[in-house]
Design an enzyme around this catalytic site. Sequence first.
Site, short mmCIF file in Angstrom:
data_model
loop_
_atom_site.label_atom_id
_atom_site.label_comp_id
_atom_site.label_asym_id
_atom_site.label_seq_id
_atom_site.Cartn_x
_atom_site.Cartn_y
_atom_site.Cartn_z
N GLY A 67 0.84 -1.19 0.00
CA GLY A 67 0.00 0.00 0.00
C GLY A 67 0.87 1.23 0.00
O GLY A 67 2.08 1.16 -0.25
N GLY A 70 3.45 0.80 3.13
CA GLY A 70 4.38 -0.31 3.32
C GLY A 70 4.02 -1.52 2.49
O GLY A 70 3.21 -1.45 1.57
N VAL A 72 3.63 -6.08 2.60
CA VAL A 72 3.42 -7.27 3.44
C VAL A 72 3.98 -8.50 2.72
O VAL A 72 3.74 -8.69 1.52
CB VAL A 72 1.92 -7.48 3.74
CG1 VAL A 72 1.73 -8.73 4.60
CG2 VAL A 72 1.33 -6.26 4.44
N LYS A 87 4.80 -7.30 8.10
CA LYS A 87 4.40 -5.99 7.56
C LYS A 87 5.52 -5.00 7.81
O LYS A 87 5.96 -4.86 8.95
CB LYS A 87 3.11 -5.53 8.23
CG LYS A 87 2.56 -4.21 7.74
CD LYS A 87 1.24 -3.91 8.45
CE LYS A 87 0.62 -2.61 8.00
NZ LYS A 87 -0.68 -2.36 8.70
N ASP A 181 -11.81 1.47 10.66
CA ASP A 181 -11.50 1.23 9.25
C ASP A 181 -11.94 -0.17 8.83
O ASP A 181 -11.21 -0.88 8.14
CB ASP A 181 -10.01 1.43 8.99
CG ASP A 181 -9.69 1.60 7.51
OD1 ASP A 181 -10.59 2.02 6.75
OD2 ASP A 181 -8.55 1.31 7.09
#
Length: 367
Positions: A67, A70, A72, A87, A181
């Site tokens: 994203g 960062g 994963v 992550k 979220d």
Amino acid sequence: MPDEFFLSSCKYCQHEFRVAAKLVGKQVNCPTCQRQILIAATAKPTEDKLVGKEVGGCKLVRRLGAGALGVVYEAEQKSVGRRIALKMLSSRAASQPEVVARFQREAKLSAAIQHPNVVAVYDCGMDRGVHYLVMEFVDGDTLAGLAEDAGKLDWKTAAGYVKQVAQALEYVHGKDIIHRDIKPANILVGKDGVAKLADLGLAKQIDTGDAAGLTMQGMALGSPAYMPPEQIRNAREAGRTADIYALGASFYQIVSGRLPFEGKNGTEVMTKVLRETATPLVQFVPDLPASVVTLIGRMMDKDPTKRPQDGSALISEIDTLDKPVSTKPRKVASATRTTKRSGSPLVLVMVGVTIIAIAAAIWYFTR
């Protein structure tokens, strides 16, 4: 990366995500910004130079996605031989103090949570300037991916996933943590069918508010398509029912294949959330039970007080979906009352006959 999956990047938000090979050449919605993108016919599994390297005692095996902040990886935690997800913050994100603070806060909040429907965080730290989280590896897909692959999910299957997330919320809210979220892209579903809530990066603790001033007064924070009105106006106002709303918007999406509110950009979507009513679900799913439509509508009510107030209340309502209401007791009571009424005239006749007989006997003997 298995042959049936590819990594694709959204040209709008730069989010990198897994996509089924059969969707190559088709239009799909980005799980992050929800804009439609074309999956390139030449898409190939991304080659990453970090694969095979070690970070925080974990050997990177394959890249799972990325994203704006960062990336994963699937990795092996060498000390215990455990398959994990690692992550990492990008170097650009790591240069922003507020992002680092949010990343560290996510680790702290996650470490306090131990629940089967929440992705566990095992460790965190910094290795050679890289901030990382060591998390539970979920072998499966996101709920967004499952819904995108199928077009839409059967309501009973969808309700099962929503119930599991509600169980996670019941636990998380019990620790005074608001996620803020919730969306299908942040719900991981393993091959065993267990749904797990992930990504506490925007979470807040009720008792302390927002640590490190990460949420400014009057600032919207979250994913526009799933945010309730009060969170759009001010993220500080997001309480337990804000998570219920977001889960309701997710429920709406996975049973219909459509977002409740759509727009060209986040601002347009948020304006619709504040001012408009979502398109009735029956227009997309005509055979959807009325009880499901009603529940999703209540979860997404613009008035927080009219939504299910917590995970426990939501679970109770999900358990009663589409259950027929028995009218048998009412019919029995009616039949009983009818029997009593039908017997009353007979009693009156018998009494009348007896009185006449007695009167006749008295008249006869008196004469």
